[in-house]
Design a protein around this motif. Structure first.
Motif, short mmCIF file in Angstrom:
data_model
loop_
_atom_site.label_atom_id
_atom_site.label_comp_id
_atom_site.label_asym_id
_atom_site.label_seq_id
_atom_site.Cartn_x
_atom_site.Cartn_y
_atom_site.Cartn_z
N LEU A 1 -31.17 -9.27 -11.20
CA LEU A 1 -32.22 -9.20 -12.22
C LEU A 1 -31.62 -8.89 -13.59
O LEU A 1 -32.00 -9.49 -14.60
N ARG A 2 -30.65 -7.96 -13.62
CA ARG A 2 -30.00 -7.65 -14.89
C ARG A 2 -29.23 -8.87 -15.41
O ARG A 2 -29.25 -9.16 -16.60
N MET A 3 -28.53 -9.57 -14.50
CA MET A 3 -27.73 -10.72 -14.91
C MET A 3 -28.63 -11.85 -15.43
O MET A 3 -28.33 -12.49 -16.43
N LEU B 1 -11.68 -14.09 -23.50
CA LEU B 1 -11.53 -13.86 -22.07
C LEU B 1 -12.42 -12.70 -21.62
O LEU B 1 -13.07 -12.78 -20.57
N GLU B 2 -12.47 -11.61 -22.39
CA GLU B 2 -13.34 -10.50 -22.04
C GLU B 2 -14.80 -10.94 -21.97
O GLU B 2 -15.56 -10.51 -21.11
N HIS B 3 -15.16 -11.81 -22.90
CA HIS B 3 -16.51 -12.36 -22.92
C HIS B 3 -16.78 -13.13 -21.62
O HIS B 3 -17.83 -12.98 -20.98
N ALA B 4 -15.81 -13.96 -21.21
CA ALA B 4 -15.97 -14.75 -19.99
C ALA B 4 -16.00 -13.85 -18.76
O ALA B 4 -16.78 -14.07 -17.83
N LEU B 5 -15.16 -12.83 -18.74
CA LEU B 5 -15.13 -11.92 -17.61
C LEU B 5 -16.46 -11.20 -17.43
O LEU B 5 -16.87 -10.87 -16.31
N ALA B 6 -17.15 -10.97 -18.54
CA ALA B 6 -18.42 -10.24 -18.48
C ALA B 6 -19.56 -11.12 -18.00
O ALA B 6 -20.50 -10.63 -17.35
N TRP C 1 -31.56 -11.54 -16.73
CA TRP C 1 -32.15 -11.14 -18.01
C TRP C 1 -31.14 -11.27 -19.15
O TRP C 1 -31.47 -11.66 -20.26
N ALA C 2 -29.88 -10.94 -18.88
CA ALA C 2 -28.87 -10.96 -19.93
C ALA C 2 -28.18 -12.31 -20.08
O ALA C 2 -27.36 -12.48 -20.97
N ASP C 3 -28.49 -13.26 -19.20
CA ASP C 3 -27.77 -14.53 -19.18
C ASP C 3 -28.38 -15.51 -20.16
O ASP C 3 -28.91 -16.55 -19.80
N ASP C 4 -28.30 -15.18 -21.43
CA ASP C 4 -28.84 -16.03 -22.48
C ASP C 4 -27.70 -16.47 -23.39
O ASP C 4 -27.14 -15.66 -24.13
N PRO C 5 -27.32 -17.75 -23.37
CA PRO C 5 -26.20 -18.21 -24.19
C PRO C 5 -26.38 -17.91 -25.67
O PRO C 5 -25.40 -17.73 -26.40
N ASP C 6 -27.62 -17.90 -26.15
CA ASP C 6 -27.85 -17.66 -27.57
C ASP C 6 -27.62 -16.22 -27.97
O ASP C 6 -27.50 -15.90 -29.16
N LEU C 7 -27.59 -15.30 -26.99
CA LEU C 7 -27.49 -13.88 -27.32
C LEU C 7 -26.23 -13.21 -26.78
O LEU C 7 -25.99 -12.05 -27.05
N ARG C 8 -25.43 -13.94 -26.03
CA ARG C 8 -24.27 -13.31 -25.39
C ARG C 8 -23.33 -12.69 -26.41
O ARG C 8 -22.73 -11.65 -26.16
N GLY C 9 -23.17 -13.35 -27.55
CA GLY C 9 -22.23 -12.84 -28.55
C GLY C 9 -22.84 -11.80 -29.45
O GLY C 9 -22.16 -11.29 -30.35
N LEU C 10 -24.08 -11.46 -29.24
CA LEU C 10 -24.76 -10.50 -30.12
C LEU C 10 -24.30 -9.08 -29.80
O LEU C 10 -24.41 -8.61 -28.69
N GLN C 11 -23.73 -8.42 -30.79
CA GLN C 11 -23.31 -7.04 -30.64
C GLN C 11 -24.29 -6.15 -31.39
O GLN C 11 -24.25 -6.06 -32.61
#
Length: 397
Positions: free
Chosen positions: A348-350, A163-168, A352-362
């Motif tokens: 612009l930030r969204m 859920l936190e992932h989805a909220l972000a 740039w960060a809106d990449d499904p392959d990298l969203r889970g990358l910590q």
């Protein structure tokens, strides 16, 4: 409608609403010239307006019997699906009410009733439910206990981390029924950016639409119009069904065009309303106050978004997938929604960060630069994979 094919013009005529003399005249005029009926059928499927297309050509001379039969059969199937989604919508509303969870049904069944007065004329693939942000986990548990599995999280269960992932990154979480494949999109917001529809972020005005004697709680008409303007432009109006719904809602008598535009302006999206009105005026002959059409013509961002939408409506490569060009247009359009520097920076930030392959990358502390270095090759890989998939799909046909 310069630049559109004869088949698209006929399809648009079939999608005009209501069923009056103007619609009949538009269909007759569009069908008078040469029509590639197979292409007309493909476009009806592509734009997900089969029930209206089948209804528009029914009994018309010159339509190949096999095309009319296939469209009629598909329309019946979609009407049956609409009834199934209607029953499920009522069931879910009852479950939420019994559990004391807030719920508003967006689009789908109530929109079909408001715009067309008929749940069988609008093609729907999912059920959109809106609840409060704090109620997302209890609502997810309710859905999971009643046959649904989450598409976020482990083993079909929405976890707090999921859920936190989805909220972000999102504004909803998707669920699919384990037996009948009904899809539910459980929303906690109507817009991802706080600058869009700010009034609806704090208070959702609602109304009840009656299905027989059963009320369905849905968005108030002004809120509906604003939301539909945002939803359509997010997809660059690439399917005729979205514009058809807006036109039908405006022509239903549910609200005055000028008043609804003023409502959208109050919600911070005057440009998006002008885009929707310009397109509905061009495609369906919607009567729009001349002052609003003149305002749309004076605005460069509005003209750019209208041109982008026209390209998306025309674009079709034989598949049901968006092309990379359409996806790039979607991203660029997002920068034109508002004349607000803070919004553009956040978009612009969204983007740039809106990449499904990298969203889970910590990334490890102090190594955030690694994310940005990976962003470009990840996008190139994803784009190449999609392009190859479409080419292989076409070659297999």
């Amino acid at each position: 409608m310069s630049g559109f094919s004869p088949e698209f013009r006929l399809l648009a005529a079939c999608c005009r609403w209501p069923e009056d003399d103007a619609r009949a005249a538009a269909i007759a005029a569009a069908a008078a010239g040469p029509v590639d009926w197979q292409q007309f059928e493909r476009l009806a499927l592509r734009h997900r307006v089969v029930p209206l297309a089948a209804r528009g050509i029914r009994g018309r001379d010159g339509v190949p019997a096999e095309v009319a039969a296939r469209l009629a059969e598909r329309a019946s199937a979609e009407a049956f699906q609409g009834l199934a989604l209607t029953a499920e919508t009522l069931r879910l509303q009852g479950l939420f009410n019994a559990a004391g969870l807030p719920l508003t049904v967006a689009k789908g069944v109530p929109l079909a009733l408001l715009a067309y007065g008929n749940v069988g004329l609008k093609t729907s693939r999912d059920i959109n439910l809106l609840t409060e942000r704090a109620c997302m986990l209890p609502a997810a548990r309710l859905l999971e206990a009643n046959g649904y599995r989450s598409l976020v999280g482990d083993d079909g269960v929405l976890t707090e981390a999921g859920l936190e992932h989805a909220l972000a990154f999102e504004k909803d979480v998707s669920f699919v029924h384990r037996k009948n494949d009904h899809i539910v999109e459980l929303h906690f917001a109507l817009a991802r950016a706080p600058q869009l529809l700010p009034g609806l972020a704090h208070h959702i005005p609602t109304q009840e639409v009656l299905l027989g004697t059963r009320p369905i709680r849905t968005l108030e008409t002004g809120a509906y119009y604003a939301y539909l303007c945002l939803h359509g432009i997010r997809h660059t109006w690439g399917r005729l069904k979205w514009l058809t719904d807006v036109n039908a809602l405006l022509r239903s008598g549910a609200g005055d065009v000028a008043a609804l535009h003023a409502r959208a302006t109050a919600e911070g999206i005057p440009r998006l309303s002008l885009v929707a009105l310009s397109l509905a005026h061009e495609v369906f002959g919607l009567e729009v106050p001349p002052v609003l059409l003149a305002e749309a013509r004076r605005s460069l961002p509005v003209r750019m978004m209208v041109a982008s939408a026209r390209r998306s409506l025309r674009e079709w490569d034989g598949s049901d997938q968006w092309s990379e060009r359409s996806m790039i247009r979607q991203r660029l359009n997002q920068l034109l929604y508002l004349e607000d520097a803070a919004y553009v920076r956040s978009m612009l930030r969204m983007i740039w960060a809106d990449d499904p392959d990298l969203r889970g990358l910590q990334s490890p502390p102090g190594r955030a630069l690694g994310y940005h270095l990976l962003r470009v090759p990840s996008w190139i890989w994803r784009m190449s994979r999609r392009t190859l998939s479409r080419k292989l799909g076409r070659s297999a046909k």
